[in-house]
Scaffold this motif. Structure first.
Motif, mmCIF file in Angstrom:
data_model
loop_
_atom_site.group_PDB
_atom_site.id
_atom_site.type_symbol
_atom_site.label_atom_id
_atom_site.label_comp_id
_atom_site.label_asym_id
_atom_site.label_seq_id
_atom_site.Cartn_x
_atom_site.Cartn_y
_atom_site.Cartn_z
ATOM 1 N N CYS A 61 0.834 -1.204 0.000
ATOM 2 C CA CYS A 61 0.000 0.000 0.000
ATOM 3 C C CYS A 61 0.868 1.254 0.000
ATOM 4 N N LEU A 62 1.903 1.265 0.834
ATOM 5 C CA LEU A 62 2.820 2.411 0.868
ATOM 6 C C LEU A 62 3.565 2.565 -0.456
ATOM 7 N N LEU A 63 4.016 1.445 -0.999
ATOM 8 C CA LEU A 63 4.718 1.482 -2.289
ATOM 9 C C LEU A 63 3.805 2.040 -3.375
ATOM 10 N N THR A 64 2.551 1.612 -3.385
ATOM 11 C CA THR A 64 1.594 2.078 -4.384
ATOM 12 C C THR A 64 1.284 3.562 -4.201
ATOM 13 N N CYS A 65 1.226 3.998 -2.971
ATOM 14 C CA CYS A 65 0.922 5.402 -2.696
ATOM 15 C C CYS A 65 2.058 6.321 -3.124
ATOM 16 N N PHE A 66 3.296 5.944 -2.814
ATOM 17 C CA PHE A 66 4.421 6.836 -3.058
ATOM 18 C C PHE A 66 5.167 6.564 -4.360
ATOM 19 N N CYS A 67 5.026 5.373 -4.918
ATOM 20 C CA CYS A 67 5.718 5.058 -6.175
ATOM 21 C C CYS A 67 4.855 4.102 -7.003
ATOM 22 N N PRO A 68 3.747 4.621 -7.568
ATOM 23 C CA PRO A 68 2.815 3.745 -8.278
ATOM 24 C C PRO A 68 3.438 3.057 -9.497
ATOM 25 N N CYS A 69 4.465 3.648 -10.073
ATOM 26 C CA CYS A 69 5.059 3.022 -11.254
ATOM 27 C C CYS A 69 5.659 1.661 -10.907
ATOM 28 N N ILE A 70 6.301 1.530 -9.745
ATOM 29 C CA ILE A 70 6.895 0.253 -9.352
ATOM 30 C C ILE A 70 5.812 -0.758 -9.009
ATOM 31 N N SER A 71 4.786 -0.339 -8.266
ATOM 32 C CA SER A 71 3.735 -1.283 -7.883
ATOM 33 C C SER A 71 2.927 -1.753 -9.091
ATOM 34 N N GLU A 72 2.651 -0.863 -10.036
ATOM 35 C CA GLU A 72 1.890 -1.274 -11.215
ATOM 36 C C GLU A 72 2.720 -2.182 -12.123
ATOM 37 N N CYS A 73 4.019 -1.944 -12.197
ATOM 38 C CA CYS A 73 4.886 -2.852 -12.964
ATOM 39 C C CYS A 73 4.978 -4.217 -12.285
ATOM 40 N N SER A 74 5.036 -4.214 -10.960
ATOM 41 C CA SER A 74 5.059 -5.471 -10.214
ATOM 42 C C SER A 74 3.759 -6.249 -10.417
ATOM 43 N N LEU A 75 2.646 -5.527 -10.400
ATOM 44 C CA LEU A 75 1.345 -6.156 -10.656
ATOM 45 C C LEU A 75 1.290 -6.747 -12.059
ATOM 46 N N ALA A 76 1.732 -5.990 -13.052
ATOM 47 C CA ALA A 76 1.730 -6.485 -14.429
ATOM 48 C C ALA A 76 2.652 -7.690 -14.580
ATOM 49 N N HIS A 77 3.754 -7.701 -13.840
ATOM 50 C CA HIS A 77 4.675 -8.844 -13.869
ATOM 51 C C HIS A 77 3.999 -10.094 -13.310
ATOM 52 N N ARG A 78 3.317 -9.942 -12.185
ATOM 53 C CA ARG A 78 2.610 -11.091 -11.595
ATOM 54 C C ARG A 78 1.503 -11.616 -12.494
ATOM 55 N N ALA A 79 0.852 -10.719 -13.208
ATOM 56 C CA ALA A 79 -0.257 -11.118 -14.083
ATOM 57 C C ALA A 79 0.228 -11.553 -15.461
ATOM 58 N N LYS A 80 1.549 -11.514 -15.675
ATOM 59 C CA LYS A 80 2.138 -11.869 -16.974
ATOM 60 C C LYS A 80 1.491 -11.049 -18.100
ATOM 61 N N PHE A 81 1.515 -9.739 -17.893
ATOM 62 C CA PHE A 81 0.863 -8.789 -18.791
ATOM 63 C C PHE A 81 1.923 -7.893 -19.415
ATOM 64 N N LEU A 82 1.883 -7.721 -20.726
ATOM 65 C CA LEU A 82 2.806 -6.858 -21.466
ATOM 66 C C LEU A 82 4.263 -7.173 -21.160
ATOM 67 N N ASN A 83 4.713 -8.344 -21.557
ATOM 68 C CA ASN A 83 6.095 -8.765 -21.306
ATOM 69 C C ASN A 83 6.444 -8.680 -19.827
ATOM 70 N N ASN A 84 5.563 -9.183 -19.001
ATOM 71 C CA ASN A 84 5.758 -9.191 -17.545
ATOM 72 C C ASN A 84 5.988 -7.804 -16.968
ATOM 73 N N GLY A 85 5.272 -6.819 -17.459
ATOM 74 C CA GLY A 85 5.324 -5.475 -16.902
ATOM 75 C C GLY A 85 6.306 -4.546 -17.581
ATOM 76 N N LEU A 86 7.079 -5.043 -18.533
ATOM 77 C CA LEU A 86 8.082 -4.214 -19.191
ATOM 78 C C LEU A 86 7.451 -3.050 -19.959
ATOM 79 N N GLY A 87 6.305 -3.282 -20.611
ATOM 80 C CA GLY A 87 5.631 -2.224 -21.367
ATOM 81 C C GLY A 87 5.208 -1.065 -20.483
ATOM 82 N N ILE A 88 4.640 -1.370 -19.315
ATOM 83 C CA ILE A 88 4.214 -0.315 -18.397
ATOM 84 C C ILE A 88 5.434 0.407 -17.826
ATOM 85 N N LEU A 89 6.487 -0.344 -17.522
ATOM 86 C CA LEU A 89 7.719 0.271 -17.024
ATOM 87 C C LEU A 89 8.286 1.256 -18.042
ATOM 88 N N LEU A 90 8.283 0.882 -19.307
ATOM 89 C CA LEU A 90 8.797 1.780 -20.346
ATOM 90 C C LEU A 90 7.959 3.049 -20.467
#
Length: 182
Positions: A61-90
């Motif tokens: 929750c703290l990570l998502t609040c203060f650094c949403p880019c890392i938490s959303e990339c981590s979520l995309a990685h877990r869901a195997k979405f967009l090259n495991n989150g690489l697209g959102i990270l870019l």
């Protein structure tokens, strides 16, 4: 006497799903209608955690609040979405690092002549990130047979993006069970 036949009760679909069931025919006069019922037989369920259940996993929750880019990339990685989150990270890198760098270089060499293009470019990137987060939420919901609609997913991501990120992450959290052998 009318010649109508109702299908047997066991052919009616359960409340949800998608797998082909047998078709049946209804005869009315001289017209035959054939209907195929589609169902998975898997009941829809609710999310494991409520939309405001962010604090169930306080560090995330703290990570998502203060650094949403890392938490959303981590979520995309877990869901195997967009090259495991690489697209959102870019996209986040483009928004926070690359675009400001290009803007600073352009101001040094060209002045304010190009400053008008960076606002719309940021808007396009943010809309792309928003659409990707909605698509990710729909993917998670459909894979896990969770009750909801695309409109509901869109509204949740738009108004409660950090809360939905935490909710989706917690939904996927139990999938990452690690077995340790001694």
């Amino acid at each position: 006497m009318e010649n109508q036949h109702e299908p047997p009760p066991n052919l009616y679909p359960p409340a949800s799903g998608i797998v082909a069931a047998p078709s049946y025919s209804v005869v009315t006069g001289s017209v035959v209608q054939t209907t195929t019922i589609i169902t998975t037989g898997v009941p829809l369920r609710d999310w494991k955690y409520d939309i405001c259940g962010c604090f169930n996993n306080f560090p995330f929750c703290l990570l998502t609040c203060f650094c949403p880019c890392i938490s959303e990339c981590s979520l995309a990685h877990r869901a195997k979405f967009l090259n495991n989150g690489l697209g959102i990270l870019l996209l986040y890198l483009a928004t926070y690092l690359i675009l400001p760098f290009i803007e600073a270089i352009a101001r040094i060499f060209v002045g304010d002549a190009l400053s008008g293009i960076f606002g719309p470019l940021r808007l396009i990137i943010w809309i792309t990130i928003f659409v990707l987060m909605v698509v990710l939420r729909i993917k998670i919901r459909k894979e896990r047979n969770i009750v909801g609609s695309s409109v509901e997913d869109c509204c949740c991501v738009f108004w409660c993006n950090q809360c939905t990120t935490c909710q989706e992450y917690q939904e996927l959290e139990l999938d990452d069970v690690v077995i340790v052998y001694h």
